[in-house]
Motif scaffolding. Structure first.
Motif, PDB file in Angstrom:
ATOM      1  N   LEU A  81       0.959  -0.844  -0.027  1.00  0.00           N
ATOM      2  CA  LEU A  81      -0.139  -0.140   0.478  1.00  0.00           C
ATOM      3  C   LEU A  81       1.018   1.088   0.070  1.00  0.00           C
ATOM      4  O   LEU A  81       0.787   2.835  -1.127  1.00  0.00           O
ATOM      5  CB  LEU A  81      -0.461   0.140   1.719  1.00  0.00           C
ATOM      6  N   GLU A  82       1.838   1.273   1.039  1.00  0.00           N
ATOM      7  CA  GLU A  82       2.731   2.390   0.832  1.00  0.00           C
ATOM      8  C   GLU A  82       3.016   2.536  -0.612  1.00  0.00           C
ATOM      9  O   GLU A  82       3.399   3.263  -1.029  1.00  0.00           O
ATOM     10  CB  GLU A  82       3.782   1.758   1.578  1.00  0.00           C
ATOM     11  N   GLU A  83       3.572   1.564  -1.149  1.00  0.00           N
ATOM     12  CA  GLU A  83       4.529   1.372  -2.363  1.00  0.00           C
ATOM     13  C   GLU A  83       3.921   2.108  -3.341  1.00  0.00           C
ATOM     14  O   GLU A  83       4.266   2.861  -4.765  1.00  0.00           O
ATOM     15  CB  GLU A  83       5.317   0.336  -3.003  1.00  0.00           C
ATOM     16  N   LEU A  84       2.548   2.108  -3.751  1.00  0.00           N
ATOM     17  CA  LEU A  84       1.530   1.928  -4.603  1.00  0.00           C
ATOM     18  C   LEU A  84       1.260   3.794  -4.185  1.00  0.00           C
ATOM     19  O   LEU A  84       0.593   4.323  -4.825  1.00  0.00           O
ATOM     20  CB  LEU A  84       0.463   1.443  -4.451  1.00  0.00           C
ATOM     21  N   TYR A  85       0.655   3.996  -2.981  1.00  0.00           N
ATOM     22  CA  TYR A  85       0.280   5.243  -2.740  1.00  0.00           C
ATOM     23  C   TYR A  85       0.500   6.514  -1.357  1.00  0.00           C
ATOM     24  O   TYR A  85      -0.420   7.498  -1.239  1.00  0.00           O
ATOM     25  CB  TYR A  85      -1.382   4.846  -1.950  1.00  0.00           C
ATOM     26  N   SER A  86       1.902   6.169  -1.328  1.00  0.00           N
ATOM     27  CA  SER A  86       2.027   7.377  -0.509  1.00  0.00           C
ATOM     28  C   SER A  86       2.365   8.767  -0.655  1.00  0.00           C
ATOM     29  O   SER A  86       2.523   8.901  -1.859  1.00  0.00           O
ATOM     30  CB  SER A  86       3.636   6.360   0.236  1.00  0.00           C
ATOM     31  N   GLU A  87       2.626   9.956  -0.404  1.00  0.00           N
ATOM     32  CA  GLU A  87       2.743  11.117  -0.585  1.00  0.00           C
ATOM     33  C   GLU A  87       2.487  12.161   0.626  1.00  0.00           C
ATOM     34  O   GLU A  87       1.397  12.221   1.114  1.00  0.00           O
ATOM     35  CB  GLU A  87       1.164  10.966  -1.668  1.00  0.00           C
ATOM     36  N   GLY A  88       3.690  12.125   0.969  1.00  0.00           N
ATOM     37  CA  GLY A  88       4.110  13.085   2.520  1.00  0.00           C
ATOM     38  C   GLY A  88       5.234  12.623   2.921  1.00  0.00           C
ATOM     39  O   GLY A  88       6.161  11.494   2.832  1.00  0.00           O
ATOM     40  N   PRO A  89       5.785  13.807   4.040  1.00  0.00           N
ATOM     41  CA  PRO A  89       6.645  13.730   4.945  1.00  0.00           C
ATOM     42  C   PRO A  89       6.713  12.245   5.735  1.00  0.00           C
ATOM     43  O   PRO A  89       5.906  12.488   5.816  1.00  0.00           O
ATOM     44  CB  PRO A  89       6.565  15.121   5.521  1.00  0.00           C
ATOM     45  N   HIS A  90       7.836  11.951   6.160  1.00  0.00           N
ATOM     46  CA  HIS A  90       8.430  10.807   7.325  1.00  0.00           C
ATOM     47  C   HIS A  90       9.522  11.589   7.714  1.00  0.00           C
ATOM     48  O   HIS A  90      10.833  11.102   7.580  1.00  0.00           O
ATOM     49  CB  HIS A  90       8.011   9.062   5.806  1.00  0.00           C
ATOM     50  N   LEU A  91       9.081  12.561   8.719  1.00  0.00           N
ATOM     51  CA  LEU A  91      10.261  12.787   9.444  1.00  0.00           C
ATOM     52  C   LEU A  91      10.560  12.125   9.852  1.00  0.00           C
ATOM     53  O   LEU A  91      11.879  12.084   9.678  1.00  0.00           O
ATOM     54  CB  LEU A  91       9.841  13.802  10.579  1.00  0.00           C
ATOM     55  N   ALA A  92      10.484  11.095  10.699  1.00  0.00           N
ATOM     56  CA  ALA A  92      11.571   9.980  11.436  1.00  0.00           C
ATOM     57  C   ALA A  92      12.868   9.279  10.510  1.00  0.00           C
ATOM     58  O   ALA A  92      13.426   8.531  10.899  1.00  0.00           O
ATOM     59  CB  ALA A  92      10.478   9.202  12.255  1.00  0.00           C
ATOM     60  N   SER A  93      12.401   9.440   8.870  1.00  0.00           N
ATOM     61  CA  SER A  93      13.000   8.553   7.741  1.00  0.00           C
ATOM     62  C   SER A  93      13.742   9.394   7.140  1.00  0.00           C
ATOM     63  O   SER A  93      14.067   9.263   6.600  1.00  0.00           O
ATOM     64  CB  SER A  93      12.652   7.671   7.474  1.00  0.00           C
ATOM     65  N   TYR A  94      13.460  10.637   7.264  1.00  0.00           N
ATOM     66  CA  TYR A  94      14.262  11.695   6.502  1.00  0.00           C
ATOM     67  C   TYR A  94      14.421  11.223   5.432  1.00  0.00           C
ATOM     68  O   TYR A  94      14.791  12.181   4.702  1.00  0.00           O
ATOM     69  CB  TYR A  94      15.892  11.864   6.775  1.00  0.00           C
ATOM     70  N   SER A  95      12.678  11.685   4.721  1.00  0.00           N
ATOM     71  CA  SER A  95      12.276  11.651   4.022  1.00  0.00           C
ATOM     72  C   SER A  95      10.434  12.177   3.506  1.00  0.00           C
ATOM     73  O   SER A  95      10.118  12.282   3.994  1.00  0.00           O
ATOM     74  CB  SER A  95      12.341  10.506   2.976  1.00  0.00           C
ATOM     75  N   TYR A  96      10.591  12.419   1.983  1.00  0.00           N
ATOM     76  CA  TYR A  96       9.627  12.568   1.777  1.00  0.00           C
ATOM     77  C   TYR A  96       9.043  11.641   0.658  1.00  0.00           C
ATOM     78  O   TYR A  96       9.925  11.806  -0.449  1.00  0.00           O
ATOM     79  CB  TYR A  96       9.347  14.319   1.123  1.00  0.00           C
ATOM     80  N   GLU A  97       7.913  10.784   0.836  1.00  0.00           N
ATOM     81  CA  GLU A  97       7.813   9.977   0.589  1.00  0.00           C
ATOM     82  C   GLU A  97       6.715   9.658  -0.840  1.00  0.00           C
ATOM     83  O   GLU A  97       5.822  10.234  -0.994  1.00  0.00           O
ATOM     84  CB  GLU A  97       7.093   7.785   1.338  1.00  0.00           C
ATOM     85  N   ILE A  98       7.528   9.164  -2.092  1.00  0.00           N
ATOM     86  CA  ILE A  98       6.327   8.949  -3.304  1.00  0.00           C
ATOM     87  C   ILE A  98       5.605   7.642  -3.855  1.00  0.00           C
ATOM     88  O   ILE A  98       6.966   7.329  -3.716  1.00  0.00           O
ATOM     89  CB  ILE A  98       6.727  10.485  -4.381  1.00  0.00           C
ATOM     90  N   GLY A  99       4.752   7.359  -3.241  1.00  0.00           N
ATOM     91  CA  GLY A  99       4.368   6.314  -3.847  1.00  0.00           C
ATOM     92  C   GLY A  99       3.626   5.975  -5.729  1.00  0.00           C
ATOM     93  O   GLY A  99       4.454   7.493  -6.570  1.00  0.00           O
ATOM     94  N   ASN A 100       3.557   5.103  -6.521  1.00  0.00           N
ATOM     95  CA  ASN A 100       3.633   4.969  -7.910  1.00  0.00           C
ATOM     96  C   ASN A 100       2.469   4.345  -8.004  1.00  0.00           C
ATOM     97  O   ASN A 100       2.435   3.040  -7.798  1.00  0.00           O
ATOM     98  CB  ASN A 100       4.384   4.657  -8.031  1.00  0.00           C
ATOM     99  N   PRO A 101       1.503   4.721  -8.664  1.00  0.00           N
ATOM    100  CA  PRO A 101       0.028   3.552  -8.819  1.00  0.00           C
ATOM    101  C   PRO A 101       0.638   2.487  -9.989  1.00  0.00           C
ATOM    102  O   PRO A 101      -0.560   1.629  -9.640  1.00  0.00           O
ATOM    103  CB  PRO A 101      -1.113   4.981  -8.778  1.00  0.00           C
ATOM    104  N   GLU A 102       0.586   2.720 -10.451  1.00  0.00           N
ATOM    105  CA  GLU A 102       2.058   2.263 -11.661  1.00  0.00           C
ATOM    106  C   GLU A 102       2.181   0.989 -12.055  1.00  0.00           C
ATOM    107  O   GLU A 102       2.494   0.204 -12.370  1.00  0.00           O
ATOM    108  CB  GLU A 102       2.084   2.934 -12.612  1.00  0.00           C
ATOM    109  N   LEU A 103       2.796   0.928 -10.130  1.00  0.00           N
ATOM    110  CA  LEU A 103       3.892  -0.397  -9.840  1.00  0.00           C
ATOM    111  C   LEU A 103       2.876  -1.636 -10.452  1.00  0.00           C
ATOM    112  O   LEU A 103       2.232  -2.060 -10.338  1.00  0.00           O
ATOM    113  CB  LEU A 103       4.334  -0.139  -8.623  1.00  0.00           C
TER     114      LEU A 103
END
Length: 747
Positions: free
Chosen positions: A515-537
């Motif tokens: 679900l994260e790999e497909l739909y993520s879109e937002g900051p994840h401060l604890a892992s120092y990242s802004y995660e962007i999913g890909n619904p076409e994977l």
């Protein structure tokens, strides 16, 4: 699905006539004695692999296992200070008596397989059992704060970590969802596979043993576990009634973080009931390093459980309730969160298991299980504001049948498995979503003289469904995705002689995008990242090949393995190196799928040099790279056809030397890690390092108790070093000198 399985099990149990079936349920009993003295061996752990029946030998060395159906089974016996013994046993038309004679050894976790009256020194010769088991002195010596820390010294194992509490095993460079973590055969129900700041919700301090399985047997648990399956055995739901109250108490302390932990585990019989209780807790302050303290690496956790089983001659039915709480810190990042992030995590778990023994020539055992896990964790910023909150409710159900010999097939199992995940995130634009999974699996094995064959098939159907579709999302068309696929595995082992065997295994794996790999879109401060999913994977498909050679004698054992893993669509979050427009302090991490290959070798050996002196050595090396497309070359200016994958461990080796006699061990270990300059984009290299450890163990049998002590001094020279798989390696070094003392009493 949960009601279907529970109903089947209850109806099957209710329909059984206990008097009519009594003659078809047998008792396996016997005594465990020392080969040299003939004295009884107490506290030996006796286990029927196929039925998960366990017993602990009493002070007279006597053990008893009830409710055993007719058939052929594998009996494993291990005890601290003795060679683990594996016997093929046949339960036929009467209660069986199998007496065990154990030989003492100074080698760690050495095993011997007994066939008939002859000893055949082949370690782990059947892949249907775990490829590796960690227990006894090995488990105590390497017991860490996390499961990954406990296993990190095994060949091919590493630890993805981020401070004191969050850590997850990496096997042969593969981590995340490619390594499946279970407790008592059930999935952990957390989100530790998705990010390095998420802790695994299983504490190893109460583990009776840890099993690591590869090959066809892994398909019974999942099609995605190309790295392997790790099962922490706690036996919270007993499958047999103990002859008396048994258990252990553990107390542990360490200096590097002023940490203290303790655990109490008890199993008691009450007529036809078996009651189990497990209590544990940990607390630690910030970690000390050779250059100072790493701030905000504290943790406070507790993992408790109570179980109840009703055990009759037709089988058993039981349940368990467990809770897990963990509050811990993520170290500061000057560019992301300069004061660190605090995480408050909790999980409540409800488990139900049952087994029905049948008087049938085809199927002799039916097992069923159901598990409900309610998991939540909050990431709290230094201001006290809620940054991100993850919520996951997971329901698992499984029904499995086991059979004996059919034609040329000696034994096997088949079953159905299902899972529902209800996933929600607060604090990001990621939509709430559900995941529905169904699977059918088949695992069979056969022996032809010196040749052992095993094969497995698994069909999976996965549907990932957002609560609301969003075709105009900034990351693409967010919608329902369905992924059906067939996975397969084959293994063969040939015994060249009584001490040497060669084997190979193949695994064609399938992993649907999470679900994260497909739909993520937002900051994840604890892992120092802004995660962007890909619904076409597309799904990840892998082909794992392995070739190994094993040698074992009473005074030596060794194994060498070569492996090669191809991925048609290797899924991972790529650091783009570009700051996010909404959060310029965080880089964009884009989930992508690439063609990739990981390959390498492992070597391990243990040898008695002279009398009570033992040499142990191991090494592992993994190479990993992905293909680089022409468009990526044009966009980035990179001119190579391949590029190393990120977060791959470097070459590592370990050598230890110990003296062992009469329950006392004293030794030292040297750990070497080469530099890692084969790095992914925007990943920093790490230098080589060499560490010196000292360890000592002692066991004392007094009356009805067994006392064990383990003293460890890691990084004795207080070396400053940086682990390549640490997400904070660019900020702080690894822990400095750490002296830990563990006391465990068995009763």
């Amino acid at each position: 699905m949960r009601f279907l399985i529970i109903s089947i099990l209850l109806l099957a149990g209710a329909s059984l006539n206990e008097n009519a079936l009594a003659d078809n349920r047998y008792i396996l009993s016997g005594t465990v004695t020392d080969a040299e003295t003939g004295e009884p061996v107490s506290f030996a752990y006796v286990h029927i692999e196929e039925l998960n029946r366990t017993a602990v030998a009493d002070n007279d060395g006597y053990y008893e296992l009830k409710n055993i159906p007719a058939g052929n089974f594998t009996l494993t016996i291990h005890r601290i200070g003795y060679r683990t013994q594996t016997k093929e046993i046949a339960i036929k038309e009467a209660d069986e008596t199998v007496n065990i004679i154990l030989s003492s050894t100074v080698l760690g976790s050495q095993s011997v397989e007994v066939i008939g009256q002859n000893d055949r020194n082949v370690e782990g010769s059947n892949l249907e059992h775990a490829s590796k088991k960690v227990f006894g002195s090995d488990l105590r010596q390497n017991l860490g704060n996390t499961l990954s820390q406990t296993l990190a010294n095994l060949p091919g194992f590493d630890e993805r970590k981020m401070g004191g509490a969050p850590g997850r095993p990496v096997i042969r460079g593969l981590g995340g969802e490619r390594v499946l973590i279970l407790q008592d055969g059930m999935r952990s129900g957390d989100v530790s596979s998705q990010s390095s700041d998420h802790a695994v919700t299983i504490d190893p301090i109460s583990a009776q043993e840890v099993e690591i399985a590869r090959g066809p047997q892994a398909l019974a648990y999942g099609a995605n576990a190309i790295g392997g399956v790790i099962n922490v055995v706690r036996n919270q739901i007993a499958s047999s009634t103990p002859s008396k109250t048994t258990g252990n108490f553990t107390l542990n302390g360490e200096t590097v973080n002023r940490g203290v932990s303790g655990a109490l585990d008890i199993t008691a019989p009450v007529r036809d009931l078996a009651v189990s209780l497990s209590l544990n807790g940990r607390t630690a302050q910030d970690i000390s390093t050779p250059i100072g303290q790493t701030d905000n690496t504290y943790y406070r956790s507790t993992n408790n459980a109570v179980g109840l089983s009703w055990i009759k001659n037709w089988g058993y039915i039981g349940g368990a309730f467990s809770s897990y709480f963990n509050n811990y810190g993520i170290p500061p990042d000057p560019q992301g969160h300069p004061n660190g992030v605090d995480i408050e995590m909790e999980k409540f778990q409800y488990d139900l298991k049952s087994e029905v023994i049948l008087n049938n020539d085809f199927v002799n055992v039916i097992e069923g299980s159901f598990s409900l896990k309610n998991y939540t964790h909050q990431e709290i910023e230094s201001s006290g504001a809620l940054g991100t909150q993850f919520g996951l409710v997971t329901s698992n159900a499984e029904i499995k049948a086991k059979h004996q010999k059919i034609g040329f097939v000696d034994k096997g199992s088949f079953g159905l498995w299902g899972e529902i995940e209800d996933y929600a995130i607060i604090g990001a634009s990621t939509p709430d979503a559900n995941s529905y999974k169904l699977a059918a699996f088949l695992v069979e094995e056969a022996d032809f003289n010196k040749l052992h064959l095993e094969g497995g098939l698994r069909f999976d159907w996965v549907m990932n469904k957002p609560v609301e579709d969003d075709p105009n999302s900034v990351i693409g068309n967010i919608r329902e995705r369905t992924f059906p696929a067939l996975s397969s595995s084959f293994a063969a082992i040939y015994s060249l002689n009584s001490s040497l065997s060669v084997g190979t295994s193949l695994l064609h794996s399938f992993r649907a995008p999470s679900l994260e790999e497909l739909y993520s879109e937002g900051p994840h401060l604890a892992s120092y990242s802004y995660e962007i999913g890909n619904p076409e994977l597309d799904p990840e498909r892998g082909l794992a090949k392995e070739l190994f050679l094993r040698y074992q004698k009473p005074k030596a054992n060794a194994e060498v393995t070569f492996y090669h893993n191809n991925f048609a669509n290797y899924l991972y979050a790529r650091d783009t190196g570009q700051p996010n427009n909404r959060r310029p302090d965080l880089n964009n991490y884009q989930f992508v799928g690439e063609e990739a290959v990981l390959y390498g070798t492992e070597l391990s050996g243990e040898f008695i040099l002279r009398s009570n002196f033992v040499l142990n050595a191991s090494m592992s090396y993994t190479l990993a790279e992905r293909n680089v497309s022409e468009s990526e070359q044009q966009t980035t200016g990179y001119d190579g056809d391949t590029r190393p994958l990120p977060m791959i461990p470097p070459f590592k080796s370990k050598v230890s030397f110990k003296y062992s006699k009469n329950g006392f061990e004293l030794g030292s270990r040297v750990r070497f890690s080469a530099e890692q300059d084969r790095t992914g984009e925007f990943e920093t290299p790490t230098d080589n390092y060499t560490l010196l450890d000292l360890f000592a163990q002692y066991r004392h049998e007094g009356g009805k108790l067994l006392h064990t002590f383990s003293l460890n001094a890691n990084n004795l020279l207080n070396q400053e070093y940086y682990d390549h798989l640490s997400r904070i390696k660019d900020l702080r070094p690894e822990p400095g000198i750490n002296v830990s003392l563990l006391y465990r009493i068995y009763f």
